[in-house]
Motif scaffolding. Structure first.
Motif, PDB file in Angstrom:
ATOM      1  N   VAL A 141      -6.852  -8.284  -4.506  1.00  0.00           N
ATOM      2  CA  VAL A 141      -6.238  -7.540  -3.397  1.00  0.00           C
ATOM      3  C   VAL A 141      -6.863  -7.976  -2.069  1.00  0.00           C
ATOM      4  O   VAL A 141      -6.158  -8.190  -1.074  1.00  0.00           O
ATOM      5  CB  VAL A 141      -6.384  -6.015  -3.603  1.00  0.00           C
ATOM      6  CG1 VAL A 141      -6.085  -5.255  -2.317  1.00  0.00           C
ATOM      7  CG2 VAL A 141      -5.444  -5.544  -4.712  1.00  0.00           C
ATOM      8  N   ARG A 142      -8.170  -8.133  -2.064  1.00  0.00           N
ATOM      9  CA  ARG A 142      -8.836  -8.560  -0.824  1.00  0.00           C
ATOM     10  C   ARG A 142      -8.480  -9.996  -0.483  1.00  0.00           C
ATOM     11  O   ARG A 142      -8.152 -10.328   0.648  1.00  0.00           O
ATOM     12  CB  ARG A 142     -10.358  -8.422  -0.988  1.00  0.00           C
ATOM     13  CG  ARG A 142     -10.808  -6.968  -0.966  1.00  0.00           C
ATOM     14  CD  ARG A 142     -12.298  -6.823  -0.688  1.00  0.00           C
ATOM     15  NE  ARG A 142     -12.684  -5.413  -0.912  1.00  0.00           N
ATOM     16  CZ  ARG A 142     -13.232  -4.967  -2.040  1.00  0.00           C
ATOM     17  NH1 ARG A 142     -13.511  -5.800  -3.033  1.00  0.00           N
ATOM     18  NH2 ARG A 142     -13.521  -3.678  -2.161  1.00  0.00           N
ATOM     19  N   GLN A 143      -8.525 -10.844  -1.511  1.00  0.00           N
ATOM     20  CA  GLN A 143      -8.261 -12.270  -1.312  1.00  0.00           C
ATOM     21  C   GLN A 143      -6.857 -12.505  -0.748  1.00  0.00           C
ATOM     22  O   GLN A 143      -6.671 -13.277   0.192  1.00  0.00           O
ATOM     23  CB  GLN A 143      -8.384 -12.957  -2.678  1.00  0.00           C
ATOM     24  CG  GLN A 143      -8.427 -14.439  -2.693  1.00  0.00           C
ATOM     25  CD  GLN A 143      -8.431 -14.921  -4.162  1.00  0.00           C
ATOM     26  OE1 GLN A 143      -7.381 -15.083  -4.777  1.00  0.00           O
ATOM     27  NE2 GLN A 143      -9.619 -15.105  -4.720  1.00  0.00           N
ATOM     28  N   LYS A 144      -5.873 -11.783  -1.330  1.00  0.00           N
ATOM     29  CA  LYS A 144      -4.484 -12.002  -0.914  1.00  0.00           C
ATOM     30  C   LYS A 144      -4.067 -11.052   0.199  1.00  0.00           C
ATOM     31  O   LYS A 144      -2.899 -11.006   0.573  1.00  0.00           O
ATOM     32  CB  LYS A 144      -3.548 -11.839  -2.123  1.00  0.00           C
ATOM     33  CG  LYS A 144      -3.867 -12.807  -3.257  1.00  0.00           C
ATOM     34  CD  LYS A 144      -2.681 -13.001  -4.196  1.00  0.00           C
ATOM     35  CE  LYS A 144      -2.999 -14.090  -5.219  1.00  0.00           C
ATOM     36  NZ  LYS A 144      -1.860 -14.464  -6.059  1.00  0.00           N
ATOM     37  N   LYS A 145      -5.041 -10.263   0.700  1.00  0.00           N
ATOM     38  CA  LYS A 145      -4.760  -9.319   1.795  1.00  0.00           C
ATOM     39  C   LYS A 145      -3.569  -8.419   1.469  1.00  0.00           C
ATOM     40  O   LYS A 145      -2.669  -8.224   2.291  1.00  0.00           O
ATOM     41  CB  LYS A 145      -4.507 -10.086   3.095  1.00  0.00           C
ATOM     42  CG  LYS A 145      -5.720 -10.877   3.600  1.00  0.00           C
ATOM     43  CD  LYS A 145      -5.424 -11.453   4.968  1.00  0.00           C
ATOM     44  CE  LYS A 145      -6.657 -12.024   5.658  1.00  0.00           C
ATOM     45  NZ  LYS A 145      -7.537 -12.832   4.784  1.00  0.00           N
ATOM     46  N   ILE A 146      -3.566  -7.901   0.258  1.00  0.00           N
ATOM     47  CA  ILE A 146      -2.463  -7.041  -0.176  1.00  0.00           C
ATOM     48  C   ILE A 146      -2.682  -5.633   0.367  1.00  0.00           C
ATOM     49  O   ILE A 146      -3.777  -5.079   0.274  1.00  0.00           O
ATOM     50  CB  ILE A 146      -2.378  -7.016  -1.724  1.00  0.00           C
ATOM     51  CG1 ILE A 146      -2.212  -8.440  -2.264  1.00  0.00           C
ATOM     52  CG2 ILE A 146      -1.234  -6.118  -2.182  1.00  0.00           C
ATOM     53  CD1 ILE A 146      -2.247  -8.538  -3.781  1.00  0.00           C
ATOM     54  N   LYS A 147      -1.635  -5.073   0.974  1.00  0.00           N
ATOM     55  CA  LYS A 147      -1.725  -3.738   1.582  1.00  0.00           C
ATOM     56  C   LYS A 147      -0.895  -2.709   0.820  1.00  0.00           C
ATOM     57  O   LYS A 147      -1.018  -1.508   1.036  1.00  0.00           O
ATOM     58  CB  LYS A 147      -1.202  -3.783   3.024  1.00  0.00           C
ATOM     59  CG  LYS A 147      -2.003  -4.689   3.954  1.00  0.00           C
ATOM     60  CD  LYS A 147      -3.187  -3.962   4.529  1.00  0.00           C
ATOM     61  CE  LYS A 147      -4.072  -4.859   5.383  1.00  0.00           C
ATOM     62  NZ  LYS A 147      -4.950  -5.712   4.535  1.00  0.00           N
ATOM     63  N   VAL A 148       0.002  -3.194  -0.042  1.00  0.00           N
ATOM     64  CA  VAL A 148       0.977  -2.326  -0.703  1.00  0.00           C
ATOM     65  C   VAL A 148       0.826  -2.449  -2.216  1.00  0.00           C
ATOM     66  O   VAL A 148       0.734  -3.560  -2.736  1.00  0.00           O
ATOM     67  CB  VAL A 148       2.419  -2.734  -0.305  1.00  0.00           C
ATOM     68  CG1 VAL A 148       3.446  -1.865  -1.009  1.00  0.00           C
ATOM     69  CG2 VAL A 148       2.599  -2.671   1.211  1.00  0.00           C
ATOM     70  N   ALA A 149       0.785  -1.317  -2.906  1.00  0.00           N
ATOM     71  CA  ALA A 149       0.638  -1.334  -4.361  1.00  0.00           C
ATOM     72  C   ALA A 149       1.657  -0.413  -5.024  1.00  0.00           C
ATOM     73  O   ALA A 149       2.105   0.565  -4.426  1.00  0.00           O
ATOM     74  CB  ALA A 149      -0.769  -0.913  -4.765  1.00  0.00           C
ATOM     75  N   ILE A 150       1.989  -0.765  -6.253  1.00  0.00           N
ATOM     76  CA  ILE A 150       2.848   0.089  -7.083  1.00  0.00           C
ATOM     77  C   ILE A 150       2.049   0.458  -8.324  1.00  0.00           C
ATOM     78  O   ILE A 150       1.493  -0.412  -8.987  1.00  0.00           O
ATOM     79  CB  ILE A 150       4.143  -0.654  -7.494  1.00  0.00           C
ATOM     80  CG1 ILE A 150       4.906  -1.122  -6.257  1.00  0.00           C
ATOM     81  CG2 ILE A 150       5.008   0.235  -8.383  1.00  0.00           C
ATOM     82  CD1 ILE A 150       6.173  -1.928  -6.586  1.00  0.00           C
TER      83      ILE A 150
END
Lengths: 206, 206
Positions: A141-150
DNA sequence: TAGATTGTTAATCGATTAACAATC
DNA sequence: TAGATTGTTAATCGATTAACAATC
């Protein structure tokens, strides 16, 4: 125009307007009006015009709205001109269906990572992605800068997974577990509970 | 107490209260209060008490609410003490996940028939049921007196299937197709559109 | 121009909250 | 009794609607 303090209830209708406008665009239509949208959506034309007015002036008196233009403005307002990378947690039947769902991409979302804690599922391929261990969640999540999760996981794991997501930097969670999760005020949660929605309707049945 | 004209927005919160009370009951808890529910659900205690007051008096001053009693009253009000037979239309990935979902039964719903129009799917077994042709929909719905349906089909088929459901006597539709369907005023529709819910949240992201 | 439809204001409607008497 | 919490009333707040001047 007071784009900043638009009521949340109005923001929640924008995706519905966007959906209708996108559909009309695909039909080859070029112009619409608050009245036509009203008939399609069952929302009063006054409310539609008022909703838009929170964000700017998008129409022409006497003519109506240019569909492609209004659609693009709504995309901009909702910040879905870009693609959002999404983390999917839970690879059961529902997770599988979500990973293969074709409806996210045209709306601005791409599931870029799938997580599960079941060793039998880890390593499987879905829609070009590998199912990863929950242990890797924070890193990815940090590496890909993901802000949204399901979250498509059992209720029993929901709060714990939500905590992990929040700690990893997730700011928006679409929660399919039928339970209320607690998150910091700066994290947004939307719940999807089909059984609750059915119960809402059975109230009215004879 | 004005059970008849309870606002729809209040009815929509009842399943959330019921969910929390059921959970507390399973935790072995016996008593709760509007304040505790408020903290769990993020709904003000005044609103919770007001919501309940539309349907009767369920608590005791000084003490609060007996969880099992209030839970059973909400079940009665929502008409989910009984089991509702449900028709599922669409046996793609999502339909498959819904047919196998364990969350419906404890909330009062049982999928008793699954329909698809793909010859390759018709005849398959799911959760003890056979996938039937859409051609049989009207017959089965009438025969089994089904009032509730779930549509897990492409948008392109949604209006047509909705018409068939309505003609067969369906009174409540949970619609997973991301499109607005038109139904008579005596039929209720609830839409589930995960992409729209994600867009609602991206509005707020930085 | 005549007709149509927007954007906005003011009025209305409805939902939420605050406060407290009743009472367990 | 003292403390706690309900159910309800009235006040507040916010959302929807009606109406219309502006103007395309």
């Amino acid at each position: 125009m007071d784009s900043n303090q638009a009521p949340d209830i109005v923001v929640g209708r924008l995706p519905i307007y966007l959906r209708a406008l996108t559909f009309m665009g695909e039909e080859g239509r070029e112009i619409t009006s608050s009245q036509e949208l009203s008939e399609r959506l069952g929302i009063s034309s006054a409310q539609i015009r008022k909703d838009f007015s929170h964000f700017g002036e998008f129409g022409k008196q006497g003519t109506g709205y240019e569909i492609a233009y209004l659609r693009d403005q709504l995309k901009r307002i909702l910040q879905v001109e870009r693609m959002w990378p999404v983390a999917l947690v839970g690879y059961g039947d529902l997770g599988h269906a979500l990973a293969n769902y074709g409806g996210f991409a045209p709306k601005g979302f791409e599931i870029v990572a799938v997580f599960d804690n079941d060793p039998a599922k880890i390593g499987q391929q879905v829609a070009g992605k590998e199912v990863l261990s929950i242990a890797e969640l924070a890193t990815i999540v940090r590496q890909k800068k993901i802000k949204v999760a399901i979250m498509a996981i059992p209720s029993s794991a929901a709060q714990q997974v939500a905590n992990m997501l929040v700690d990893s930097g997730i700011q928006a969670i679409l929660n399919y577990a039928p339970i209320n999760i607690s998150v910091p005020h700066n994290v947004r949660v939307q719940d999807i509970d089909p059984a609750a929605r059915l119960q809402h309707m059975t109230f009215y049945l004879k």
